[in-house]
Enzyme design. Structure first.
Site, short mmCIF file in Angstrom:
data_model
loop_
_atom_site.label_atom_id
_atom_site.label_comp_id
_atom_site.label_asym_id
_atom_site.label_seq_id
_atom_site.Cartn_x
_atom_site.Cartn_y
_atom_site.Cartn_z
N ARG A 138 -1.47 -0.55 -8.42
CA ARG A 138 -2.86 -0.20 -8.08
C ARG A 138 -2.94 1.33 -8.17
NH1 ARG A 138 -3.77 -0.82 -2.12
NH2 ARG A 138 -4.32 -2.99 -2.50
N ASP A 160 0.85 -1.21 0.00
CA ASP A 160 0.00 0.00 0.00
C ASP A 160 0.88 1.25 0.00
OD1 ASP A 160 -2.28 -1.55 0.21
OD2 ASP A 160 -2.68 -1.07 2.31
C1 FAD Z 1 -8.86 -1.14 -3.21
C2 FAD Z 1 -8.40 0.19 -2.73
C3 FAD Z 1 -7.13 0.32 -2.21
C4 FAD Z 1 -6.66 1.56 -1.78
N1 FAD Z 1 -5.35 1.70 -1.36
C5 FAD Z 1 -4.89 2.93 -1.05
C6 FAD Z 1 -3.50 3.13 -0.75
O1 FAD Z 1 -2.68 2.20 -0.77
N2 FAD Z 1 -3.10 4.39 -0.43
C7 FAD Z 1 -3.97 5.46 -0.42
O2 FAD Z 1 -3.56 6.59 -0.17
N3 FAD Z 1 -5.29 5.27 -0.68
C8 FAD Z 1 -5.76 4.05 -0.99
N4 FAD Z 1 -7.10 3.90 -1.30
C9 FAD Z 1 -8.07 5.00 -1.00
C10 FAD Z 1 -8.18 5.96 -2.17
O3 FAD Z 1 -6.98 6.68 -2.30
C11 FAD Z 1 -9.34 6.95 -1.94
O4 FAD Z 1 -9.12 7.67 -0.77
C12 FAD Z 1 -10.70 6.28 -1.87
O5 FAD Z 1 -10.81 5.20 -2.73
C13 FAD Z 1 -11.81 7.29 -2.22
O6 FAD Z 1 -11.65 7.74 -3.54
P1 FAD Z 1 -12.58 7.27 -4.76
O7 FAD Z 1 -11.68 7.00 -5.91
O8 FAD Z 1 -13.42 6.16 -4.35
O9 FAD Z 1 -13.39 8.56 -5.21
P2 FAD Z 1 -14.08 9.78 -4.48
O10 FAD Z 1 -14.05 10.91 -5.45
O11 FAD Z 1 -13.51 10.03 -3.11
O12 FAD Z 1 -15.55 9.26 -4.30
C14 FAD Z 1 -16.41 8.96 -5.38
C15 FAD Z 1 -17.67 8.31 -4.88
O13 FAD Z 1 -17.36 7.06 -4.30
C16 FAD Z 1 -18.15 6.83 -3.14
N5 FAD Z 1 -17.26 6.76 -1.96
C17 FAD Z 1 -15.94 7.06 -1.91
N6 FAD Z 1 -15.44 6.87 -0.68
C18 FAD Z 1 -16.47 6.45 0.06
C19 FAD Z 1 -16.59 6.09 1.42
N7 FAD Z 1 -15.55 6.13 2.26
N8 FAD Z 1 -17.80 5.67 1.85
C20 FAD Z 1 -18.86 5.63 1.02
N9 FAD Z 1 -18.80 5.96 -0.28
C21 FAD Z 1 -17.63 6.37 -0.75
C22 FAD Z 1 -19.12 7.96 -3.07
O14 FAD Z 1 -20.26 7.58 -3.80
C23 FAD Z 1 -18.39 9.08 -3.79
O15 FAD Z 1 -19.24 10.02 -4.31
C24 FAD Z 1 -7.55 2.67 -1.80
C25 FAD Z 1 -8.82 2.55 -2.33
C26 FAD Z 1 -9.25 1.34 -2.82
C27 FAD Z 1 -10.60 1.25 -3.42
#
Ligand code: FAD
Length: 307
Positions: free
Chosen positions: A184, A131
């Site tokens: 990722r 990560d």
């Molecule tokens: C499999 C996976 C691994 C990850 N690994 C890392 C990592 O190693 N390092 C790192 O910094 N980040 C990591 N992340 C987190 C990532 O960086 C984002 O903070 C997170 O995924 C929210 O961004 P989004 O792309 O979903 O879009 P956003 O623009 O934040 O959200 C888009 C839409 O998704 C939905 N959504 C998003 N988050 C939520 C929530 N918490 N609860 C409910 N609905 C939500 C809502 O409908 C929102 O309108 C990971 C995410 C995923 C999915």
């Protein structure tokens, strides 16, 4: 934006963390995003996700260990996970954080820990995802993943994470792709200053789309990690336009978030992997999920009142 900053600040609060992780209410509330505290509970959730047609990556929650023994204990949990995944035929790999492997205590020890786990994963046909944490760790994380990937037998069994909000990410992607390392792609979950990170959602989204196109065109198997329907649509559109095979990449989403979207993508024939976190040290992870969508606090509160 204020709420996001507040939740990220709270995610670093030691007193609140101690109180929450030990309280019954804390555990109950966190179960929305965390699959329990034991390896057994994580395996049960992984089996349930597999039954819905998605693969899994399992994360033993924990970061910033302060003693080498803690890091060692955590490595032991990952060996146990890799053994059980292979023995029980679960479609899963593992995700870990370098600060949990002891990166801030002793960098060469952290590298030895990861190397040992990647060796295990390559023996059992699995994979270790490292990560990405806050920007203080970005360069060291990329260097360590590249070094471990270059060790004999490790190619294809360890991968990195790229955060689209960082301005440096195009260069990092280029470096990782020069070694054909699996990536990722996510937006990024930490609070970073404007000098190094895009702040506006439109800028982060533009960066995400650009990086997604580079990754999908690279011919290496990558993960597109987002719940954002706009990013998912852009990915599907690009894959169809460029005739990129459905087996050539996967979508990734977090346990407990947008399960409807996870199921829809599986039904449409796309590969989906669900990130299943478990463990006692759930508090910082949980607070970062609230930071992403402060409305979750209301959702959780309603569930508690209803229970
Ligand atoms: C499999 C996976 C691994 C990850 N690994 C890392 C990592 O190693 N390092 C790192 O910094 N980040 C990591 N992340 C987190 C990532 O960086 C984002 O903070 C997170 O995924 C929210 O961004 P989004 O792309 O979903 O879009 P956003 O623009 O934040 O959200 C888009 C839409 O998704 C939905 N959504 C998003 N988050 C939520 C929530 N918490 N609860 C409910 N609905 C939500 C809502 O409908 C929102 O309108 C990971 C995410 C995923 C999915």
């Amino acid at each position: 934006m204020i709420s996001r900053t507040l939740f990220i600040k709270l995610s670093e609060h030691k007193g609140l963390r101690r109180f929450s992780e030990q309280s019954w209410l804390g555990r109950r509330v966190s179960s929305r995003f965390v699959a329990g505290t034991t390896v057994e509970e994580a395996m049960t959730s992984a089996r349930q996700v597999n039954a819905r047609g998605a693969s899994v990556t399992i994360d033993n929650l924990g970061e910033n260990v302060t003693r080498e023994e803690e890091a060692r204990a955590c490595v032991g949990v990952y060996h146990d996970l890799l053994d059980r995944i292979a023995q029980q035929g679960i479609d899963a790999n593992v995700s870990l954080k370098l600060t949990q492997m002891g990166l801030d205590l002793n960098e060469s020890l952290a590298r030895a820990h990861v190397s040992e786990l990647v060796e295990h994963a390559s023996r059992t046909g699995s994979f270790v995802r490292v990560d990405m944490e806050g920007s203080l760790h970005t360069q060291r994380t990329i260097d360590l993943v590249r070094a471990v990937h270059a060790e004999p037998g490790h190619s294809g069994h360890v991968g990195a994470v790229i955060q689209a909000y960082l301005r440096r990410s195009d260069r990092d992607v280029e470096d990782l792709l020069s070694d054909r390392i699996r990536i990722r792609l996510c937006k990024g979950a930490y609070k970073e200053p404007a000098s190094i990170a895009w702040q506006a959602k439109s800028e982060v989204d533009a960066s995400f789309e650009r990086l997604m196109r580079t990754l999908l065109a690279s011919g290496v198997y990558h993960g597109i990690a987002t719940h954002d329907p706009k990013m998912i649509e852009a990915t599907i559109r690009f894959a169809k336009d460029k005739r990129i095979d459905r087996e050539a990449f996967e979508f990734q989403m977090l346990y407990g978030i947008r399960r409807d979207l996870q199921e829809q993508l599986v039904a449409e024939g796309w590969r989906v992997r669900v990130y299943v976190p478990f463990g006692e040290a759930w508090y910082p992870y949980f607070m970062r999920r609230l930071a992403e969508r402060p409305a979750n606090v209301l959702f959780l509160a309603k569930n508690i009142v209803r229970a």
